[in-house]
Design an enzyme around this catalytic site. Structure first.
Site, short mmCIF file in Angstrom:
data_model
loop_
_atom_site.label_atom_id
_atom_site.label_comp_id
_atom_site.label_asym_id
_atom_site.label_seq_id
_atom_site.Cartn_x
_atom_site.Cartn_y
_atom_site.Cartn_z
N TYR A 1 56.44 56.94 59.70
CA TYR A 1 56.96 58.02 60.56
C TYR A 1 58.39 58.39 60.14
CZ TYR A 1 59.14 60.21 64.58
OH TYR A 1 59.86 61.07 65.39
N LYS B 1 59.82 61.99 58.37
CA LYS B 1 60.88 62.84 58.95
C LYS B 1 62.06 62.96 57.96
CE LYS B 1 59.31 63.97 63.08
NZ LYS B 1 59.26 65.35 63.59
N GLY C 1 53.40 68.77 74.68
CA GLY C 1 54.09 67.48 74.68
C GLY C 1 55.37 67.54 75.50
N HIS D 1 64.49 59.85 73.62
CA HIS D 1 64.66 60.68 74.83
C HIS D 1 63.34 60.67 75.59
CE1 HIS D 1 63.75 63.01 71.25
NE2 HIS D 1 63.07 63.84 72.00
N GLU E 1 65.00 57.41 63.80
CA GLU E 1 64.17 56.54 62.97
C GLU E 1 64.43 56.78 61.47
OE1 GLU E 1 61.53 54.12 63.46
OE2 GLU E 1 62.52 53.93 65.39
N THR F 1 64.91 62.58 63.72
CA THR F 1 64.90 61.36 64.53
C THR F 1 65.87 60.29 64.02
OG1 THR F 1 63.52 59.42 65.04
CG2 THR F 1 62.86 60.72 63.15
N SER G 1 54.30 61.74 66.57
CA SER G 1 55.62 61.21 66.95
C SER G 1 55.60 59.74 67.36
CB SER G 1 56.19 62.04 68.09
OG SER G 1 55.33 61.96 69.22
N1 GDD Z 1 55.37 51.79 72.15
C1 GDD Z 1 55.63 50.51 72.41
N2 GDD Z 1 54.73 49.77 73.09
N3 GDD Z 1 56.80 49.99 71.98
C2 GDD Z 1 57.08 48.71 72.29
C3 GDD Z 1 56.19 47.89 72.99
C4 GDD Z 1 54.95 48.44 73.42
O1 GDD Z 1 54.13 47.79 74.04
N4 GDD Z 1 56.77 46.67 73.14
C5 GDD Z 1 57.95 46.72 72.55
N5 GDD Z 1 58.16 47.95 72.02
C6 GDD Z 1 59.33 48.38 71.27
C7 GDD Z 1 59.03 49.00 69.91
O2 GDD Z 1 58.76 47.97 68.95
C8 GDD Z 1 60.34 49.75 69.67
O3 GDD Z 1 61.31 48.87 69.17
C9 GDD Z 1 60.77 50.20 71.07
O4 GDD Z 1 59.98 49.43 71.98
C10 GDD Z 1 60.58 51.67 71.36
O5 GDD Z 1 59.27 52.04 71.03
P1 GDD Z 1 58.70 53.50 71.42
O6 GDD Z 1 58.87 53.75 72.85
O7 GDD Z 1 57.31 53.57 70.87
O8 GDD Z 1 59.68 54.51 70.69
P2 GDD Z 1 60.33 54.49 69.21
O9 GDD Z 1 61.76 54.09 69.37
O10 GDD Z 1 59.51 53.75 68.26
O11 GDD Z 1 60.25 56.04 68.81
C11 GDD Z 1 60.64 57.06 69.73
O12 GDD Z 1 61.97 57.44 69.49
C12 GDD Z 1 62.22 58.03 68.20
C13 GDD Z 1 63.72 58.35 68.14
O13 GDD Z 1 64.39 57.16 67.79
C14 GDD Z 1 59.68 58.25 69.52
O14 GDD Z 1 59.93 59.22 70.51
C15 GDD Z 1 59.88 58.89 68.17
O15 GDD Z 1 59.07 60.05 68.05
C16 GDD Z 1 61.37 59.28 68.04
O16 GDD Z 1 61.60 59.90 66.81
#
Ligand code: GDD
Length: 343
Positions: free
Chosen positions: A150, A154, A12, A180, A128, A126, A85
């Site tokens: 999730y 954590k 990853g 990140h 989160e 995280t 994740s």
């Molecule tokens: N994935 C995704 N896809 N997210 C979307 C989309 C989409 O089409 N449209 C909007 N989003 C919004 C999600 O609702 C969220 O608010 C934000 O984009 C970020 O989503 P992700 O990129 O999936 O990351 P995450 O913030 O949920 O989680 C990541 O960061 C965490 C640390 O805060 C992951 O890397 C986790 O593993 C990590 O712990």
């Protein structure tokens, strides 16, 4: 002296950057944990050519496999980046998420306690875990109020680590890593999904072809994005303090998904504008008629963390750590990378 380090999740983003970092900055022996899959996904570690790096078979959902490896290698460090994740998928697979992210951490702690009590353990935590935030920016004192299976998994791992640290005097920590990203980011995460699509759409516009608009969910969430390569340095520093302590790693700046979209398109010379609102919202450009981005409600989550913004002052002060890559440089790097690898 050369130490033995187990790093999980090496296929990853974070695990593979950790391997690169350790090979470059230490003389330690690294054992990269991989799960046996019918189709191996070793793209992120294909470039690693070092006799200090070996792959081991390690499946976090099998406590025997954890124990066997710890018993055999007696590691000095165990850096756990393996996880389920993807926040969005944790509602679809809550049990698998909990078993991988929390129960497995318990199994690692037990095996370390029994077979390698000197081993320093780092677990990927995280932002989160903060979830439904009480104040901004979030620091190490912010309560844990997760909003997803999730985040809850954590947070549970964090409590277990604290209990083992205090009960058995283990060196075990879990950083709070804010978002990140980078060129090795999985395509289901929003940043990589955006940069891949921007590269494709730009290519289609240049060749006068049709394209599929990028479909997104919530555009209004704020995230504190950094470069994953900056974070592995912080993790290594966190696991090498005199006394074990958990730290927040973050950039200290938050941007919306909407801003990420605008910045990414701007890098390929496309200036856009938003029209309408809610599920009818669209991102368009004056250059061509077809829309660039539209909303698909299937990407909305059952519960959203609306704003994450980290206060990493403690890590900057105690660990002498700081992120080097700005938001703009990160977006540019990701877009350029995806432009070099057209589908
Ligand atoms: N994935 C995704 N896809 N997210 C979307 C989309 C989409 O089409 N449209 C909007 N989003 C919004 C999600 O609702 C969220 O608010 C934000 O984009 C970020 O989503 P992700 O990129 O999936 O990351 P995450 O913030 O949920 O989680 C990541 O960061 C965490 C640390 O805060 C992951 O890397 C986790 O593993 C990590 O712990």
């Amino acid at each position: 002296m050369s130490a033995v380090i187990i790093v999980t999740g090496v296929t990853g983003q974070d695990g593979s950057h950790m391997v690169d970092y350790l090979l470059e900055n230490t003389n330690h022996e690294i054992y990269g944990g991989v799960r046996r899959l019918s189709v191996p996904n070793h793209k992120n570690i294909e470039h690693v050519k070092s006799d200090r790096f070996k792959l081991i078979s390690l499946d976090l959902t099998d406590s025997h496999s954890i124990e066997k490896n710890i018993l055999k290698l007696k590691p000095d460090y165990f850096i756990n980046f393996a996880a389920q994740s993807f926040v969005g998928a944790s509602w679809d697979y809550p049990k698998q998420t909990f078993e991988t992210n929390a129960t497995a951490v318990l199994d690692i702690l037990e095996a370390i306690k029994t077979h390698a009590p000197q081993c320093r353990f780092y677990n990927a935590g995280t932002s989160e875990e903060f979830g439904d935030i009480e104040y901004s920016p979030q620091d190490e004192s912010h309560p844990l109020r997760p909003r997803s299976p999730y985040g809850a998994s954590k947070a549970a791992a964090r409590h277990l680590i604290k209990v083992y640290r205090e009960s058995y005097d283990l060196y075990a920590v879990q950083g709070w890593l804010f978002n990140h990203e980078g060129v090795r980011r999985g395509e289901e995460f929003v940043t990589r999904k955006i940069t891949k699509s921007v590269a494709k759409i730009k290519q289609a516009i240049d060749k006068n072809l049709e394209w599929e608009p990028l479909e997104l969910g919530n555009l209004d969430a704020y995230r504190d994005w950094s470069d994953a390569e900056d974070f592995v340095d912080g993790v290594w520093k966190m696991v090498n303090q005199e006394t074990p302590k958990d730290y927040v790693l973050s950039s200290g700046n938050a941007h919306t998904i909407r801003e990420f979209v605008e910045t990414a398109f701007r890098f390929v010379g496309i200036d856009g504008y938003w029209i309408s609102s809610g599920i009818k919202e669209r991102y368009k450009t004056t250059v061509v008629e077809q829309e660039l981005v539209k909303i698909n409600p299937k990407f909305y989550r059952p519960a959203e963390v609306e704003c994450l913004l980290g206060n990493s002052e403690a890590a900057r002060r105690d660990l002498n750590w700081e992120p080097k890559i700005s938001f703009k440089c990160l977006v540019e790097k990701m877009v350029r990378n995806d432009q070099r690898q057209p589908e």
